[in-house]
Design a protein around this motif. Sequence first.
Motif, PDB file in Angstrom:
ATOM      1  N   TYR A 120      64.846   9.832  61.554  1.00 58.38           N
ATOM      2  CA  TYR A 120      64.867   9.609  62.993  1.00 58.38           C
ATOM      3  C   TYR A 120      64.888   8.069  63.562  1.00 58.38           C
ATOM      4  CZ  TYR A 120      62.065   8.708  67.742  1.00 58.38           C
ATOM      5  OH  TYR A 120      61.486   8.170  68.414  1.00 58.38           O
ATOM      6  N   ASN A 121      65.392   7.535  65.156  1.00 62.12           N
ATOM      7  CA  ASN A 121      65.985   6.896  65.588  1.00 62.12           C
ATOM      8  C   ASN A 121      65.989   7.779  67.218  1.00 62.12           C
ATOM      9  OD1 ASN A 121      68.221   5.133  66.642  1.00 62.12           O
ATOM     10  ND2 ASN A 121      68.690   4.454  64.310  1.00 62.12           N
ATOM     11  N   LYS A 122      66.006   6.066  68.403  1.00 57.57           N
ATOM     12  CA  LYS A 122      66.168   6.733  69.516  1.00 57.57           C
ATOM     13  C   LYS A 122      67.737   7.574  70.100  1.00 57.57           C
ATOM     14  CE  LYS A 122      63.564   3.507  71.226  1.00 57.57           C
ATOM     15  NZ  LYS A 122      62.070   2.537  72.487  1.00 57.57           N
ATOM     16  N   LYS A 123      68.182   7.046  69.182  1.00 60.54           N
ATOM     17  CA  LYS A 123      69.946   7.338  69.359  1.00 60.54           C
ATOM     18  C   LYS A 123      69.788   8.765  69.413  1.00 60.54           C
ATOM     19  CE  LYS A 123      72.314   2.841  67.782  1.00 60.54           C
ATOM     20  NZ  LYS A 123      73.352   2.568  67.137  1.00 60.54           N
ATOM     21  N   ASN A 124      69.022   9.390  68.195  1.00 61.20           N
ATOM     22  CA  ASN A 124      68.817  10.712  68.058  1.00 61.20           C
ATOM     23  C   ASN A 124      68.804  11.290  69.663  1.00 61.20           C
ATOM     24  OD1 ASN A 124      69.318  10.095  65.913  1.00 61.20           O
ATOM     25  ND2 ASN A 124      67.029  10.919  65.091  1.00 61.20           N
ATOM     26  N   PHE A 125      68.090  10.860  70.405  1.00 55.25           N
ATOM     27  CA  PHE A 125      67.999  11.428  71.880  1.00 55.25           C
ATOM     28  C   PHE A 125      69.101  11.175  73.024  1.00 55.25           C
ATOM     29  CE2 PHE A 125      65.018  11.401  69.275  1.00 55.25           C
ATOM     30  CZ  PHE A 125      63.814  13.081  69.279  1.00 55.25           C
ATOM     31  N   ASN A 126      69.453  11.531  74.143  1.00 56.79           N
ATOM     32  CA  ASN A 126      69.406  10.447  75.434  1.00 56.79           C
ATOM     33  C   ASN A 126      68.944  10.612  76.066  1.00 56.79           C
ATOM     34  OD1 ASN A 126      69.403  12.828  76.839  1.00 56.79           O
ATOM     35  ND2 ASN A 126      70.908  14.532  76.359  1.00 56.79           N
ATOM     36  N   LYS A 127      69.237   9.865  77.280  1.00 55.42           N
ATOM     37  CA  LYS A 127      67.866   8.829  77.906  1.00 55.42           C
ATOM     38  C   LYS A 127      67.613   9.845  79.509  1.00 55.42           C
ATOM     39  CE  LYS A 127      69.134   4.186  76.965  1.00 55.42           C
ATOM     40  NZ  LYS A 127      69.686   2.627  77.045  1.00 55.42           N
ATOM     41  N   ALA A 128      68.224  11.240  79.179  1.00 54.58           N
ATOM     42  CA  ALA A 128      67.732  12.324  80.521  1.00 54.58           C
ATOM     43  C   ALA A 128      66.448  12.553  80.928  1.00 54.58           C
ATOM     44  CB  ALA A 128      68.965  12.915  80.890  1.00 54.58           C
ATOM     45  N   ALA A 129      65.880  13.152  81.152  1.00 51.33           N
ATOM     46  CA  ALA A 129      64.412  13.991  81.201  1.00 51.33           C
ATOM     47  C   ALA A 129      65.182  15.741  80.538  1.00 51.33           C
ATOM     48  CB  ALA A 129      63.601  14.321  82.370  1.00 51.33           C
ATOM     49  N   PRO A 130      64.275  16.565  80.112  1.00 51.68           N
ATOM     50  CA  PRO A 130      65.087  17.935  79.789  1.00 51.68           C
ATOM     51  C   PRO A 130      65.179  18.781  80.873  1.00 51.68           C
ATOM     52  CG  PRO A 130      62.635  17.408  78.308  1.00 51.68           C
ATOM     53  CD  PRO A 130      63.110  16.588  79.173  1.00 51.68           C
ATOM     54  N   GLY A 131      66.447  19.354  80.738  1.00 52.57           N
ATOM     55  CA  GLY A 131      66.695  20.226  82.227  1.00 52.57           C
ATOM     56  C   GLY A 131      68.257  19.325  83.172  1.00 52.57           C
ATOM     57  N   LYS A 132      67.985  18.084  82.621  1.00 54.32           N
ATOM     58  CA  LYS A 132      68.505  17.201  84.242  1.00 54.32           C
ATOM     59  C   LYS A 132      70.242  16.557  83.482  1.00 54.32           C
ATOM     60  CE  LYS A 132      65.029  16.865  86.555  1.00 54.32           C
ATOM     61  NZ  LYS A 132      65.232  17.204  87.922  1.00 54.32           N
ATOM     62  N   ARG A 133      70.326  16.920  81.806  1.00 56.61           N
ATOM     63  CA  ARG A 133      71.492  16.242  81.673  1.00 56.61           C
ATOM     64  C   ARG A 133      72.197  17.799  81.056  1.00 56.61           C
ATOM     65  NH1 ARG A 133      73.082  10.441  77.873  1.00 56.61           N
ATOM     66  NH2 ARG A 133      75.047  11.432  77.178  1.00 56.61           N
ATOM     67  N   TYR A 134      73.586  17.779  80.552  1.00 58.54           N
ATOM     68  CA  TYR A 134      74.022  18.837  79.388  1.00 58.54           C
ATOM     69  C   TYR A 134      74.606  17.686  78.766  1.00 58.54           C
ATOM     70  CZ  TYR A 134      77.079  21.944  78.009  1.00 58.54           C
ATOM     71  OH  TYR A 134      77.650  22.712  76.824  1.00 58.54           O
ATOM     72  N   ASP A 135      75.068  17.674  77.550  1.00 57.03           N
ATOM     73  CA  ASP A 135      74.987  17.311  76.102  1.00 57.03           C
ATOM     74  C   ASP A 135      74.364  17.831  74.991  1.00 57.03           C
ATOM     75  OD1 ASP A 135      75.594  15.647  74.607  1.00 57.03           O
ATOM     76  OD2 ASP A 135      73.859  13.953  74.605  1.00 57.03           O
ATOM     77  N   TYR A 136      75.988  18.568  74.780  1.00 54.26           N
ATOM     78  CA  TYR A 136      76.231  19.882  73.558  1.00 54.26           C
ATOM     79  C   TYR A 136      76.116  19.122  72.794  1.00 54.26           C
ATOM     80  CZ  TYR A 136      78.845  23.546  70.830  1.00 54.26           C
ATOM     81  OH  TYR A 136      78.707  24.173  69.624  1.00 54.26           O
ATOM     82  N   SER A 137      75.083  19.405  71.326  1.00 58.19           N
ATOM     83  CA  SER A 137      74.026  19.509  70.611  1.00 58.19           C
ATOM     84  C   SER A 137      73.717  20.352  69.401  1.00 58.19           C
ATOM     85  CB  SER A 137      72.671  18.550  70.901  1.00 58.19           C
ATOM     86  OG  SER A 137      71.764  18.919  69.956  1.00 58.19           O
ATOM     87  N   ASN A 138      74.676  20.041  68.442  1.00 52.62           N
ATOM     88  CA  ASN A 138      73.858  20.922  67.220  1.00 52.62           C
ATOM     89  C   ASN A 138      72.895  21.004  66.786  1.00 52.62           C
ATOM     90  OD1 ASN A 138      77.120  21.893  66.564  1.00 52.62           O
ATOM     91  ND2 ASN A 138      77.856  20.011  66.725  1.00 52.62           N
TER      92      ASN A 138
END
Length: 385
Positions: free
Chosen positions: A162-180
């Motif tokens: 676990y790390n905060k870097k595992n998430f971006n700072k946008a709320a769900p639905g607000k930013r496109y960030d391709y994620s495996n």
Amino acid sequence: MLNEEYHRSGFPGFSVAIINKDSILYEHAFGFADIEKKIPYSTNTLQPIASISKLFIGMAVMKAVEQGLFTLETSIDDILPFKVAAPYMQEMPVRIKHLVTHTSGITDNQDIYKKTYIYTPPAEKDNALYKLIISKGYGATGTDTSLALFLKNYLAADGHFYNKKNFNKAAPGKRYDYSNIASDLAAYLVEVKSGLSFAAYTEKYILNPLQMNHSGWFRTAVDPSNIATLYTGLKAAYPSYGSVCYPDGGLISSCHDLSIFLKENIAGYEGKGTLLTPASFSTMMQPAFSATYTPKDIDPNEPNIGVFYTIKKNGIIGHSGSDGGVTSFLFFNAEKGFGMLFIANTELEGLNGINKNLLSDFQKIWNIMGQYGGKMQATARGRLP
């Protein structure tokens, strides 16, 4: 012309197919599945297909929706046996629709994601490519040998990845960030609700019904003697590998088997599929974004997405894939009613970035296929090319 392009190209081997909703119009293979052993690449040669695998997650998600296991609006917190500790979006739930459109806020922390790969050490102890791969941080997840355990350790506050870097700072639905990893989480939700592993679920509801008899998620599930050797752009052979996060890119398949899958997709788009209802196919392939809802950072060349299905600016629908020693493209032209498939046992993009020469070779091959595909489809429809 394709044979000429193969001989001019830097690809060790590849296979191609042109398909419509009724049949495989053309399929052919070129070059070698193994250069050293002179084993020809055939349309039945097996290899990983990288991120085209995500289309199977999309199909599985929609099958689960049909079965009443969840909806696209379901919050992941209502399903998961652990709490996702998303530090920047506590007020808004992450829903399944966010996972399948890469807008969940879960991102790929590369320092951790690289550790999900599992490599078989080569026989040569001084193998330079293997040493390079390990030196760049790939491999060795330690005790995380299951998808469920890895995801918990990545997403839960007490997880050792676990790390905060595992998430971006946008709320769900607000930013496109391709994620495996968000893609793997969608596959895991199918596991939790169905009681089957994702591999078993897709075998039961996708691979077996389509008679994709030679495809599987692990080397132990396919004929190992028919698996291609994978190469870098400089034709160095990769050691065999798999991944704890196998749903996002680990399906092993062939040109012929994938042609069957693409045929089903084209038929499904036209309301004549067999795996899902017409309504489910429509939802899976319809644009999620619109003039009134467009997340940040969307690629202008690929401005929309369905349920993992990329929708390009020109209306082409499908997905591409890239991994160590793997290049794959599977797309169809919804307006013209035909699709194309390209699979190669080498990489356009690898440890040293994009191989511009191979990219140019691919583009020439793809353009030739498009020209022939249009003519074949016109003939199939009973018109002169």
